[in-house]
Write a protein that holds these residues in place. Sequence first.
Motif, PDB file in Angstrom:
ATOM      1  N   ARG A   1      87.970  -4.631 -45.101  1.00  0.00           N
ATOM      2  CA  ARG A   1      88.165  -4.651 -46.550  1.00  0.00           C
ATOM      3  C   ARG A   1      89.623  -4.951 -46.870  1.00  0.00           C
ATOM      4  NH1 ARG A   1      90.274  -1.412 -50.374  1.00  0.00           N
ATOM      5  NH2 ARG A   1      89.352  -1.476 -52.467  1.00  0.00           N
ATOM      6  N   CYS A   2      89.831  -5.861 -47.831  1.00  0.00           N
ATOM      7  CA  CYS A   2      91.190  -6.176 -48.273  1.00  0.00           C
ATOM      8  C   CYS A   2      91.701  -5.066 -49.184  1.00  0.00           C
ATOM      9  CB  CYS A   2      91.210  -7.514 -49.008  1.00  0.00           C
ATOM     10  SG  CYS A   2      92.829  -7.922 -49.708  1.00  0.00           S
ATOM     11  N   ARG A   3      92.890  -4.581 -48.916  1.00  0.00           N
ATOM     12  CA  ARG A   3      93.471  -3.509 -49.728  1.00  0.00           C
ATOM     13  C   ARG A   3      93.894  -4.001 -51.109  1.00  0.00           C
ATOM     14  NH1 ARG A   3      95.760  -2.187 -44.509  1.00  0.00           N
ATOM     15  NH2 ARG A   3      95.075  -0.106 -43.821  1.00  0.00           N
ATOM     16  N   GLU A   4      93.996  -5.300 -51.299  1.00  0.00           N
ATOM     17  CA  GLU A   4      94.460  -5.844 -52.574  1.00  0.00           C
ATOM     18  C   GLU A   4      93.301  -6.277 -53.474  1.00  0.00           C
ATOM     19  OE1 GLU A   4      97.537  -5.763 -53.609  1.00  0.00           O
ATOM     20  OE2 GLU A   4      98.341  -4.963 -51.744  1.00  0.00           O
ATOM     21  N   CYS A   5      92.485  -7.206 -53.013  1.00  0.00           N
ATOM     22  CA  CYS A   5      91.416  -7.730 -53.878  1.00  0.00           C
ATOM     23  C   CYS A   5      90.070  -7.072 -53.620  1.00  0.00           C
ATOM     24  CB  CYS A   5      91.298  -9.245 -53.742  1.00  0.00           C
ATOM     25  SG  CYS A   5      90.628  -9.821 -52.161  1.00  0.00           S
ATOM     26  N   GLY A   6      89.965  -6.237 -52.575  1.00  0.00           N
ATOM     27  CA  GLY A   6      88.734  -5.512 -52.308  1.00  0.00           C
ATOM     28  C   GLY A   6      87.656  -6.306 -51.603  1.00  0.00           C
TER      29      GLY A   6
ATOM     30  N   LEU B   1      96.482   7.244 -54.369  1.00  0.00           N
ATOM     31  CA  LEU B   1      95.377   6.650 -53.623  1.00  0.00           C
ATOM     32  C   LEU B   1      95.503   5.144 -53.415  1.00  0.00           C
ATOM     33  CD1 LEU B   1      92.423   8.543 -55.356  1.00  0.00           C
ATOM     34  CD2 LEU B   1      93.643   9.157 -53.257  1.00  0.00           C
ATOM     35  N   ARG B   2      96.200   4.469 -54.337  1.00  0.00           N
ATOM     36  CA  ARG B   2      96.348   3.007 -54.289  1.00  0.00           C
ATOM     37  C   ARG B   2      94.996   2.322 -54.113  1.00  0.00           C
ATOM     38  NH1 ARG B   2     100.862   0.545 -54.275  1.00  0.00           N
ATOM     39  NH2 ARG B   2     100.001  -1.248 -53.153  1.00  0.00           N
TER      40      ARG B   2
ATOM     41  N   ALA C   1      94.274   8.074 -66.502  1.00  0.00           N
ATOM     42  CA  ALA C   1      93.916   8.883 -65.333  1.00  0.00           C
ATOM     43  C   ALA C   1      93.912   8.030 -64.066  1.00  0.00           C
ATOM     44  CB  ALA C   1      92.553   9.530 -65.548  1.00  0.00           C
ATOM     45  N   ARG C   2      93.360   6.840 -64.164  1.00  0.00           N
ATOM     46  CA  ARG C   2      93.304   5.970 -62.987  1.00  0.00           C
ATOM     47  C   ARG C   2      94.705   5.494 -62.598  1.00  0.00           C
ATOM     48  NH1 ARG C   2      88.181   2.309 -62.015  1.00  0.00           N
ATOM     49  NH2 ARG C   2      89.032   2.758 -59.948  1.00  0.00           N
ATOM     50  N   PHE C   3      95.539   5.269 -63.596  1.00  0.00           N
ATOM     51  CA  PHE C   3      96.918   4.869 -63.317  1.00  0.00           C
ATOM     52  C   PHE C   3      97.643   5.962 -62.537  1.00  0.00           C
ATOM     53  CE2 PHE C   3     101.426   4.840 -64.391  1.00  0.00           C
ATOM     54  CZ  PHE C   3     101.784   3.517 -64.152  1.00  0.00           C
ATOM     55  N   ARG C   4      97.479   7.198 -62.978  1.00  0.00           N
ATOM     56  CA  ARG C   4      98.152   8.307 -62.297  1.00  0.00           C
ATOM     57  C   ARG C   4      97.604   8.511 -60.887  1.00  0.00           C
ATOM     58  NH1 ARG C   4     102.874   9.893 -64.098  1.00  0.00           N
ATOM     59  NH2 ARG C   4     102.485  11.963 -63.208  1.00  0.00           N
TER      60      ARG C   4
ATOM     61  N   LEU D   1      95.567  -2.719 -60.335  1.00  0.00           N
ATOM     62  CA  LEU D   1      96.992  -2.643 -60.025  1.00  0.00           C
ATOM     63  C   LEU D   1      97.336  -3.290 -58.687  1.00  0.00           C
ATOM     64  CD1 LEU D   1      97.976   0.926 -61.273  1.00  0.00           C
ATOM     65  CD2 LEU D   1      97.811  -1.224 -62.535  1.00  0.00           C
ATOM     66  N   ARG D   2      96.405  -4.015 -58.133  1.00  0.00           N
ATOM     67  CA  ARG D   2      96.680  -4.736 -56.896  1.00  0.00           C
ATOM     68  C   ARG D   2      97.085  -6.179 -57.217  1.00  0.00           C
ATOM     69  NH1 ARG D   2      96.062  -0.204 -56.136  1.00  0.00           N
ATOM     70  NH2 ARG D   2      98.307  -0.511 -56.106  1.00  0.00           N
ATOM     71  N   ARG D   3      97.337  -6.960 -56.201  1.00  0.00           N
ATOM     72  CA  ARG D   3      97.764  -8.342 -56.428  1.00  0.00           C
ATOM     73  C   ARG D   3      96.575  -9.210 -56.854  1.00  0.00           C
ATOM     74  NH1 ARG D   3      99.292 -10.841 -50.582  1.00  0.00           N
ATOM     75  NH2 ARG D   3     100.435  -8.874 -50.458  1.00  0.00           N
ATOM     76  N   PRO D   4      96.828 -10.309 -57.573  1.00  0.00           N
ATOM     77  CA  PRO D   4      95.730 -11.209 -57.946  1.00  0.00           C
ATOM     78  C   PRO D   4      95.092 -11.835 -56.709  1.00  0.00           C
ATOM     79  CG  PRO D   4      97.707 -11.658 -59.247  1.00  0.00           C
ATOM     80  CD  PRO D   4      98.118 -10.729 -58.143  1.00  0.00           C
ATOM     81  N   ALA D   5      93.807 -12.126 -56.813  1.00  0.00           N
ATOM     82  CA  ALA D   5      93.109 -12.765 -55.697  1.00  0.00           C
ATOM     83  C   ALA D   5      93.446 -14.242 -55.606  1.00  0.00           C
ATOM     84  CB  ALA D   5      91.600 -12.577 -55.850  1.00  0.00           C
ATOM     85  N   VAL D   6      93.668 -14.867 -56.750  1.00  0.00           N
ATOM     86  CA  VAL D   6      93.970 -16.298 -56.797  1.00  0.00           C
ATOM     87  C   VAL D   6      95.089 -16.528 -57.802  1.00  0.00           C
ATOM     88  CG1 VAL D   6      91.723 -17.177 -56.056  1.00  0.00           C
ATOM     89  CG2 VAL D   6      92.074 -16.567 -58.443  1.00  0.00           C
ATOM     90  N   SER D   7      95.720 -17.680 -57.704  1.00  0.00           N
ATOM     91  CA  SER D   7      96.857 -17.985 -58.564  1.00  0.00           C
ATOM     92  C   SER D   7      96.452 -18.937 -59.680  1.00  0.00           C
ATOM     93  CB  SER D   7      97.981 -18.619 -57.739  1.00  0.00           C
ATOM     94  OG  SER D   7      99.084 -18.935 -58.551  1.00  0.00           O
TER      95      SER D   7
END
Length: 575
Positions: free
Chosen positions: A44-49, A543-544, A535-538, A549-555
């Motif tokens: 699993r990708c930690r950024e785009c899932g 948990l990240r 709540a999710r932001f906090r 709040l992760r990086r975009p999957a595509v540009s």
Amino acid sequence: MSRSACGICAGSLELRFPGKAQAPTAELLSPSNHRPGLHSGFYRCRECGTVQQVAAPGGPELRGLYEQMRDEEYLAEEAGRRATARRLLDLIARQVASGRLLDVGCGHGLLLDEARARGYETIGLELSRAAATHARDRLGLDVRATSLEEAELDPGSLDAIVLADVLEHLDDPPAAIERCRKLLADGGALCLVTPDPASPTARLAGARWWGYLPAHTFLLPRRTLHEVVSATGLIVSADVPFVRTFSAPYWVAGLAQRGGPIGAVAGAAARLSPSRASISLSLGDERVLLAHRVGVRRPRRPILRPRGTPHSVHVVLPAYRAADTIPAVASELPRDAADRALLVDDASPDGTVEVALESGFDVLVHPANRGYGANQKTCYTDAALSGADVVVMVHADNQYDPALSARMVEPILDGRADVVIGSRLLEDETIAGGMPRWKWLGNRLLTQIENRAFGCSFSEYHTGYRAFSVPFLRSIPFLRNSDGFVFDQEIFAQMIARRARIVELAIPTRYFLEASSVGICDSVEYGLRTLVVLARFRLDHRLRRWPLLRRPAVSLRARAQDAQPAAAVGPGVPT
């Protein structure tokens, strides 16, 4: 094929489900093979899932396996598969009722056969020699033994493209979606069906989920799929559960195969199930996504024209039922403030489109009503793909003063800000401007809560007057955000997480009869959803795990306009 980074966004990977190291075979890739645990490791990708099988075969090796693939059991469920195909065609026909339809990975041609019966001109692509032969020889269909990227098809020549149970098998899903966009005619639809590894069903089933198969290379979560599709410029019109029809023994046998402790009981039930009974249901782990290629309609007399300045500024206007207020917005918009003005209409039932074109705005029309957040996504995506450097949002209901648009972009053009927020509470004359007292109180209360959650001291979070640096928009996955009003708070969370330079500008409050405004019930729902965002932001600090709040999957890179013939439609010209 093997890699150490995500094949979609280049993010880091974590092992989710180890598999059995064995050489892939054509038999393992067949659609009817759902035996658990025969895959290699899924990561699993930690950024785009995105969940991906990094050791899966690719390129010529993968193609060779699919060419050899035979599935002797596939047609045993022909009646159910045809019923499933008809439901997909029903959805497509709501927007595209006729024309040229391409089915990528068409298998034995069942969907194509159903589409042909409805009057579509059909084309199929299928690598499996056995399946393609059945479609051609038994059903008389035009099925070509080639891949999507190699198919000899003219750009803009197709009215509908179906990728059902295909995207998860491909080496490069974003490239395939972009290829489909280019092949679609203006108004054409792309129908996607693919498993969702982030669905509750997949999470509950864990390693026994049917989506973890040797044949599956990339499994895109629903939010990421939306992002990848929308980043091409396609506009999503529907996202609904996928309902499959199979015989009762087939369903029960599948449960027996992957049911763990209850598998033996399910196996016994399979033997007792009536063979002719069919069951139609959705497991909740697959969605049908319908997305359209929609051309921008150009006015005959544009209200704004390129100024020849070093930085291109686009004014964007999300609109719904705004026919009465658009002329006032047009009259107040400074002609030297920007290089282009685009209005995105969210399928208004009134004359919004016609009035906007007559007023000089470029117009892009959603095929179906999708919501305020979805409208903003289209606004910002079109601006980014069209080469804008700065984008400023002015509401089409004239609730925010268009004359201030030049001031809104100044801090960005001067290099002092990434985002500018037009605040009605900075000098707080909102009550005098017509804001209801209950709304003023709710705004103040939520703003205080958000300042505590974000660790900031802004005067207002709930204004719709905003300007963005396009490079900043490209750095956040705003296309994963909600389609509703809470989009505004989600993108604010992304601003804070990215440590954007934010400047507040005092603006007047304008409430009047024609201005769109949400009622008390919708405001309460919006407030509750805002609290969920906080709540999710906090929680993400620890948990990240929040995809927003992760990086975009595509540009969202600017691109040249595709060559498309233009023809006059009403008061505007589509391109």
